[in-house]
Design a protein around this motif. Sequence first.
Motif, PDB file in Angstrom:
ATOM      1  N   GLY A  21       0.825  -1.212   0.000  1.00 17.00           N
ATOM      2  CA  GLY A  21       0.000   0.000   0.000  1.00 17.00           C
ATOM      3  C   GLY A  21       0.851   1.251   0.000  1.00 17.00           C
ATOM      4  N   ASP A  22       1.924   1.277   0.834  1.00 19.57           N
ATOM      5  CA  ASP A  22       2.835   2.419   0.843  1.00 19.57           C
ATOM      6  C   ASP A  22       3.560   2.562  -0.495  1.00 19.57           C
ATOM      7  N   TYR A  23       3.924   1.408  -1.077  1.00 20.41           N
ATOM      8  CA  TYR A  23       4.633   1.404  -2.358  1.00 20.41           C
ATOM      9  C   TYR A  23       3.749   2.027  -3.446  1.00 20.41           C
ATOM     10  N   LYS A  24       2.468   1.640  -3.490  1.00 22.51           N
ATOM     11  CA  LYS A  24       1.539   2.192  -4.472  1.00 22.51           C
ATOM     12  C   LYS A  24       1.345   3.697  -4.249  1.00 22.51           C
ATOM     13  N   ASP A  25       1.283   4.090  -2.975  1.00 18.17           N
ATOM     14  CA  ASP A  25       1.118   5.506  -2.658  1.00 18.17           C
ATOM     15  C   ASP A  25       2.331   6.323  -3.118  1.00 18.17           C
ATOM     16  N   ILE A  26       3.536   5.795  -2.887  1.00 15.26           N
ATOM     17  CA  ILE A  26       4.765   6.486  -3.298  1.00 15.26           C
ATOM     18  C   ILE A  26       4.835   6.572  -4.822  1.00 15.26           C
ATOM     19  N   LEU A  27       4.487   5.473  -5.486  1.00 19.21           N
ATOM     20  CA  LEU A  27       4.501   5.489  -6.953  1.00 19.21           C
ATOM     21  C   LEU A  27       3.498   6.490  -7.503  1.00 19.21           C
ATOM     22  N   GLN A  28       2.322   6.563  -6.883  1.00 15.08           N
ATOM     23  CA  GLN A  28       1.300   7.492  -7.349  1.00 15.08           C
ATOM     24  C   GLN A  28       1.752   8.944  -7.143  1.00 15.08           C
ATOM     25  N   ARG A  29       2.373   9.264  -6.011  1.00 14.05           N
ATOM     26  CA  ARG A  29       2.875  10.612  -5.782  1.00 14.05           C
ATOM     27  C   ARG A  29       4.002  10.962  -6.751  1.00 14.05           C
ATOM     28  N   ARG A  30       4.879   9.972  -6.998  1.00 20.17           N
ATOM     29  CA  ARG A  30       5.990  10.212  -7.923  1.00 20.17           C
ATOM     30  C   ARG A  30       5.462  10.432  -9.344  1.00 20.17           C
ATOM     31  N   LEU A  31       4.507   9.628  -9.749  1.00 14.75           N
ATOM     32  CA  LEU A  31       3.913   9.786 -11.067  1.00 14.75           C
ATOM     33  C   LEU A  31       3.219  11.147 -11.180  1.00 14.75           C
ATOM     34  N   GLY A  32       2.573  11.580 -10.111  1.00 12.95           N
ATOM     35  CA  GLY A  32       1.921  12.893 -10.111  1.00 12.95           C
ATOM     36  C   GLY A  32       2.914  14.026 -10.290  1.00 12.95           C
ATOM     37  N   THR A  33       4.045  13.952  -9.591  1.00  7.87           N
ATOM     38  CA  THR A  33       5.054  15.017  -9.732  1.00  7.87           C
ATOM     39  C   THR A  33       5.679  15.005 -11.127  1.00  7.87           C
ATOM     40  N   ILE A  34       5.884  13.807 -11.675  1.00 10.93           N
ATOM     41  CA  ILE A  34       6.446  13.723 -13.028  1.00 10.93           C
ATOM     42  C   ILE A  34       5.461  14.309 -14.035  1.00 10.93           C
ATOM     43  N   LEU A  35       4.187  13.974 -13.911  1.00 10.90           N
ATOM     44  CA  LEU A  35       3.181  14.495 -14.827  1.00 10.90           C
ATOM     45  C   LEU A  35       3.033  16.012 -14.678  1.00 10.90           C
ATOM     46  N   ASP A  36       3.115  16.505 -13.444  1.00 11.18           N
ATOM     47  CA  ASP A  36       3.041  17.958 -13.243  1.00 11.18           C
ATOM     48  C   ASP A  36       4.198  18.671 -13.935  1.00 11.18           C
ATOM     49  N   SER A  37       5.407  18.121 -13.778  1.00  7.12           N
ATOM     50  CA  SER A  37       6.561  18.747 -14.428  1.00  7.12           C
ATOM     51  C   SER A  37       6.463  18.606 -15.944  1.00  7.12           C
ATOM     52  N   LEU A  38       5.849  17.524 -16.425  1.00  5.77           N
ATOM     53  CA  LEU A  38       5.662  17.352 -17.861  1.00  5.77           C
ATOM     54  C   LEU A  38       4.666  18.375 -18.408  1.00  5.77           C
ATOM     55  N   VAL A  39       3.598  18.632 -17.677  1.00  7.40           N
ATOM     56  CA  VAL A  39       2.617  19.621 -18.101  1.00  7.40           C
ATOM     57  C   VAL A  39       3.245  21.021 -18.105  1.00  7.40           C
ATOM     58  N   GLU A  40       4.047  21.331 -17.104  1.00 10.62           N
ATOM     59  CA  GLU A  40       4.722  22.627 -17.061  1.00 10.62           C
ATOM     60  C   GLU A  40       5.676  22.784 -18.253  1.00 10.62           C
ATOM     61  N   ALA A  41       6.420  21.711 -18.561  1.00 11.76           N
ATOM     62  CA  ALA A  41       7.340  21.760 -19.696  1.00 11.76           C
ATOM     63  C   ALA A  41       6.557  21.913 -21.002  1.00 11.76           C
ATOM     64  N   TRP A  42       5.409  21.241 -21.111  1.00 12.48           N
ATOM     65  CA  TRP A  42       4.585  21.343 -22.309  1.00 12.48           C
ATOM     66  C   TRP A  42       4.076  22.774 -22.494  1.00 12.48           C
ATOM     67  N   ILE A  43       3.680  23.414 -21.419  1.00  8.54           N
ATOM     68  CA  ILE A  43       3.192  24.798 -21.492  1.00  8.54           C
ATOM     69  C   ILE A  43       4.314  25.737 -21.933  1.00  8.54           C
ATOM     70  N   ILE A  44       5.510  25.538 -21.400  1.00  5.80           N
ATOM     71  CA  ILE A  44       6.653  26.373 -21.776  1.00  5.80           C
ATOM     72  C   ILE A  44       6.979  26.201 -23.251  1.00  5.80           C
ATOM     73  N   VAL A  45       6.987  24.956 -23.724  1.00  5.31           N
ATOM     74  CA  VAL A  45       7.289  24.686 -25.135  1.00  5.31           C
ATOM     75  C   VAL A  45       6.209  25.288 -26.029  1.00  5.31           C
ATOM     76  N   PHE A  46       4.955  25.170 -25.626  1.00  7.65           N
ATOM     77  CA  PHE A  46       3.853  25.727 -26.409  1.00  7.65           C
ATOM     78  C   PHE A  46       3.996  27.244 -26.538  1.00  7.65           C
ATOM     79  N   GLU A  47       4.380  27.921 -25.456  1.00  4.74           N
ATOM     80  CA  GLU A  47       4.572  29.375 -25.496  1.00  4.74           C
ATOM     81  C   GLU A  47       5.747  29.753 -26.401  1.00  4.74           C
ATOM     82  N   LYS A  48       6.834  28.968 -26.351  1.00  2.56           N
ATOM     83  CA  LYS A  48       7.985  29.252 -27.209  1.00  2.56           C
ATOM     84  C   LYS A  48       7.645  29.056 -28.679  1.00  2.56           C
ATOM     85  N   ILE A  49       6.823  28.048 -28.984  1.00  2.00           N
ATOM     86  CA  ILE A  49       6.398  27.826 -30.365  1.00  2.00           C
ATOM     87  C   ILE A  49       5.549  29.000 -30.841  1.00  2.00           C
ATOM     88  N   LYS A  50       4.646  29.481 -29.984  1.00  2.00           N
ATOM     89  CA  LYS A  50       3.819  30.636 -30.355  1.00  2.00           C
ATOM     90  C   LYS A  50       4.683  31.868 -30.619  1.00  2.00           C
TER      91      LYS A  50
END
Length: 150
Positions: A21-50
């Motif tokens: 249960g702790d392992y799944k919780d840690i993986l879910q938090r890690r995946l959330g932080t990775i996805l958040d940083s991916l969304v931030e990077a996507w927004i930055i790239v989108f602005e640079k393309i514009k």
Amino acid sequence: MATLPIETDIETIPFEEITIGDYKDILQRRLGTILDSLVEAWIIVFEKIKQFQEKLKKKKTYKTLSLSVGDLVLEYRSDRDNVYGNKFSSWWKGPFIVNKVLNNSSYILQDQYGTIFSDCPVHGTQFKKYHKRPDWLPVVVILTQMISKN
């Protein structure tokens, strides 16, 4: 236990024994932080393309000449654009005579000897008008003087 520099940004899986249960919780938090940083990077790239697309829209526009059949023109030698070391050769070739006017500022040219270049139309941005020098004849005056003997 030492903390790696990457653990400050993204939480890593600990080495000590944990429950599933702790392992799944840690993986879910890690995946959330990775996805958040991916969304931030996507927004930055989108602005640079514009920004880049806006910059392309502001690029220099070229002036096209409105020419008619029979006009004398010089054609720009675009083959010299990226050639270095040949700085004294001409950037223009010609003069040519406009033989046919096509749509969207394209022209069929003919050289001075009557050869028509119908297989390669040229756009109007590649021309400048040719101004012929006026014909002139040199005037030579020879003055003769009589040399008198004394």
